[in-house]
Design a protein around this motif. Structure first.
Motif, short mmCIF file in Angstrom:
data_model
loop_
_atom_site.label_atom_id
_atom_site.label_comp_id
_atom_site.label_asym_id
_atom_site.label_seq_id
_atom_site.Cartn_x
_atom_site.Cartn_y
_atom_site.Cartn_z
N ILE A 277 41.26 9.82 51.64
CA ILE A 277 42.46 10.59 51.99
C ILE A 277 42.91 10.30 53.42
N LYS A 278 42.04 9.67 54.19
CA LYS A 278 42.43 9.27 55.56
C LYS A 278 42.19 7.76 55.70
N PHE A 279 43.07 7.10 56.43
CA PHE A 279 42.89 5.65 56.61
C PHE A 279 42.02 5.39 57.83
N GLU A 280 41.46 4.20 57.84
CA GLU A 280 40.73 3.76 59.04
C GLU A 280 41.56 2.74 59.76
N ARG A 281 41.72 2.92 61.07
CA ARG A 281 42.55 1.98 61.81
C ARG A 281 41.89 0.60 61.82
N LEU A 282 42.74 -0.43 61.80
CA LEU A 282 42.23 -1.80 61.80
C LEU A 282 42.01 -2.26 63.23
N GLU A 283 41.07 -3.13 63.42
CA GLU A 283 40.89 -3.69 64.76
C GLU A 283 41.84 -4.85 64.98
N LYS A 284 42.01 -5.66 63.94
CA LYS A 284 42.85 -6.86 64.10
C LYS A 284 43.86 -6.96 62.96
N ALA A 285 45.08 -7.32 63.32
CA ALA A 285 46.09 -7.55 62.29
C ALA A 285 46.49 -9.01 62.36
N ARG A 286 46.65 -9.63 61.20
CA ARG A 286 47.08 -11.04 61.21
C ARG A 286 48.09 -11.27 60.10
N THR A 287 49.36 -11.34 60.47
CA THR A 287 50.41 -11.58 59.48
C THR A 287 51.67 -12.09 60.19
N VAL A 288 52.49 -12.84 59.44
CA VAL A 288 53.78 -13.25 60.01
C VAL A 288 54.75 -12.06 60.03
N ALA A 289 54.40 -11.03 59.29
CA ALA A 289 55.29 -9.87 59.15
C ALA A 289 55.07 -8.90 60.32
N HIS A 290 55.52 -9.36 61.47
CA HIS A 290 55.32 -8.63 62.72
C HIS A 290 55.80 -7.17 62.63
N ALA A 291 56.95 -6.96 62.01
CA ALA A 291 57.56 -5.61 62.00
C ALA A 291 56.81 -4.62 61.11
N ILE A 292 55.94 -5.11 60.23
CA ILE A 292 55.16 -4.14 59.43
C ILE A 292 53.66 -4.29 59.74
N SER A 293 53.41 -4.74 60.96
CA SER A 293 52.02 -4.95 61.35
C SER A 293 51.58 -3.85 62.31
N ASN A 294 51.26 -2.71 61.75
CA ASN A 294 50.79 -1.58 62.57
C ASN A 294 49.38 -1.19 62.11
N PRO A 295 48.36 -1.50 62.91
CA PRO A 295 46.98 -1.24 62.49
C PRO A 295 46.61 0.24 62.47
N ALA A 296 47.44 1.08 63.12
CA ALA A 296 47.15 2.53 63.14
C ALA A 296 48.44 3.30 62.88
N PRO A 297 48.95 3.25 61.65
CA PRO A 297 50.26 3.86 61.37
C PRO A 297 50.26 5.37 61.57
N PRO A 298 51.17 5.89 62.41
CA PRO A 298 51.15 7.32 62.70
C PRO A 298 51.42 8.20 61.48
N GLY A 299 52.15 7.67 60.49
CA GLY A 299 52.42 8.48 59.29
C GLY A 299 51.45 8.15 58.16
N GLY A 300 50.41 7.39 58.46
CA GLY A 300 49.52 6.87 57.42
C GLY A 300 48.89 7.93 56.54
N ASN A 301 48.34 8.96 57.14
CA ASN A 301 47.66 9.98 56.32
C ASN A 301 48.66 10.78 55.49
N ALA A 302 49.84 10.99 56.06
CA ALA A 302 50.89 11.69 55.30
C ALA A 302 51.32 10.85 54.10
N VAL A 303 51.44 9.54 54.31
CA VAL A 303 51.80 8.64 53.20
C VAL A 303 50.74 8.72 52.10
N LEU A 304 49.47 8.65 52.50
CA LEU A 304 48.40 8.68 51.49
C LEU A 304 48.48 9.97 50.67
N LYS A 305 48.75 11.06 51.35
CA LYS A 305 48.82 12.36 50.66
C LYS A 305 50.01 12.39 49.67
N MET A 306 51.18 11.97 50.17
CA MET A 306 52.37 12.03 49.31
C MET A 306 52.25 11.08 48.13
#
Ligand code: PLP
Ligand code: ZN
Length: 404
Positions: A277-306
């Motif tokens: 129900i809670k995410f774990e923040r990533l240490e490293k992100a590796r993707t060409v998709a810079h704009a969706i590369s957030n290792p600690a999304p602030p709305g992450g737990n709310a997204v998981l719940k919804m």
């Protein structure tokens, strides 16, 4: 509107200034709906979005002079891409047609209304690119001073696309996840209203996309809605829109939401797949998709719940799948979006291939931003350009025509 609620612990709060974080658990606060005497209505006689959907927005009023003409983006059938497939009819909601080329303008438009109405002269944002341009543009429009704190490594084209509006800009070395919270704390001290990705007014602005999709489908709810997912603000806004429509009796169904992350930065998909129900923040992100590369999304737990409560799906796609989807969308349908947006289409392809897309109705992929914003993502691709000589053009063109 001055009541806010925490999706995580249920606490309601009346926060100060622009720091919309739960005083108990630190999760983002969202606007709490306060029912009025009648039912909420979509005012079709109004053409300005913030007036048309006023009953669904936490604003006392809206000043059309602050608008840059955001919204009313087209819903385009992708009949070539879905030809011959036994899946719901496919559409793209083209958010690249917003004033600064991304969906962010929907949220910025509402958040800036609120900042101006509350007397702020300074606004700010923390950004990987699109939000910087959007916030700086609406700040300029409203005559505000805008402060932009950029993620390190933001592509230079994105920096320039924001710089033209004249904000104060800085790239910030260090943990991007922490920057989000630090900016809110310091903003409160310095009188800068930071309109970050989970700002509750921004999130409410994203709802309008959902209402438009509903109207564009002839007052119907799509069966599936594919959305690229990073901080979570956009997906949460869209999910809230369809909850509103259900609550007010406009719709008796709810879409299956599919949030799509990049494989190289998919903390929410990991949590979803392992039933956490809670995410774990990533240490490293590796993707060409810079704009969706957030290792600690602030709305992450709310997204998981919804997503859990609404039986949605979270999946990830590889960089190659994204880039391939981007190319296919451009070459078969004429729509050029950024790789981050193509993640939504790549998600549709992947889920369909796994047999997860059955039934009638419509599937909508939200194209969140324009491909022109991220031309650098195409640099690695071969450029299929032939070299011809004017003296020899007839022969050269004939040869090409034979092969095409
Ligand atoms: C083009 C694009 N798509 C999707 C997203 C993800 O939106 P969110 O951070 O609200 O989840 C972003 C965020 O910056 C973006 O720029
Ligand atoms: Zn809380």
């Amino acid at each position: 509107m001055n009541r806010f609620e925490c999706l995580s612990c249920g606490k309601t709060a009346v926060p100060k200034a622009c720091c919309f974080l739960c005083p108990d658990c630190g999760e983002p606060l969202l606007a709490a709906f306060e029912p009025g005497p009648g039912r909420r209505a979509i005012r079709m006689d109004k053409s300005y979005s913030l007036e048309r959907y006023a009953d669904f927005l936490p604003l006392a009023g809206a000043d059309p002079r602050l608008s840059l003409g955001e919204g009313q983006t087209p819903l385009i059938p992708l009949s070539r891409l879905s030809a011959g497939l036994e899946r719901p009819v496919l559409f793209a909601k083209n958010e690249a047609q917003n004033p600064t080329g991304s969906f962010k303008d929907r949220g910025t438009a509402v958040a800036v209304q609120r900042a101006v109405a509350s007397g702020f002269r300074r606004i700010g944002t923390v950004s990987t690119g699109n939000m910087a341009a959007s916030t700086a543009a609406y700040g300029a429009r409203a005559g505000l001073r805008t402060f932009v704190l950029l993620k390190e490594g933001t592509p230079v084209t994105s920096v320039r696309a924001a710089a033209i509006y004249g904000p104060v800009m800085a790239t910030v070395e260090g943990d991007y996840g922490r920057l989000y919270y630090e900016s809110l704390r310091l903003g409160s001290e310095l009188g800068i209203c930071f309109l970050n990705s989970l700002d509750p007014f921004r999130v409410e602005g994203y709802k309008i996309t959902g209402y438009e999709i509903y109207l564009q489908l002839g007052r119907k709810v799509p069966s599936f809605l594919f959305v690229p997912l990073s901080s979570g603000g956009h997906l949460i806004g869209l999910m809230r829109a369809f909850a509103d429509l259900e609550e007010e009796g406009f719709a008796d169904a709810y879409p299956t939401f599919v949030g799509v992350q990049a494989e190289g930065c998919a903390p929410l998909v990991r949590a979803f797949e392992s039933g956490k129900i809670k995410f774990e923040r990533l240490e490293k992100a590796r993707t060409v998709a810079h704009a969706i590369s957030n290792p600690a999304p602030p709305g992450g737990n709310a997204v998981l719940k919804m997503i859990r409560e609404r039986r949605g799906i979270l999946i990830s796609v590889s960089d190659d799948e994204m880039l391939d989807a981007q190319r296919r969308l451009a070459s078969t349908e004429g729509l050029f979006c950024q790789p981050e947006s193509a993640a939504a289409l790549a998600g549709w392809i992947k889920l369909g291939d796994r047999g997860g897309l059955s039934g009638d109705g419509a599937a909508v992929v939200v194209l969140t931003g324009s491909g022109l914003k991220t031309l650098q993502a195409l640099e690695a691709l071969p450029l299929p350009v032939h070299a011809l000589r004017l003296e020899d053009l007839g022969r050269g063109l004939k040869a090409l025509a034979r092969t095409a």
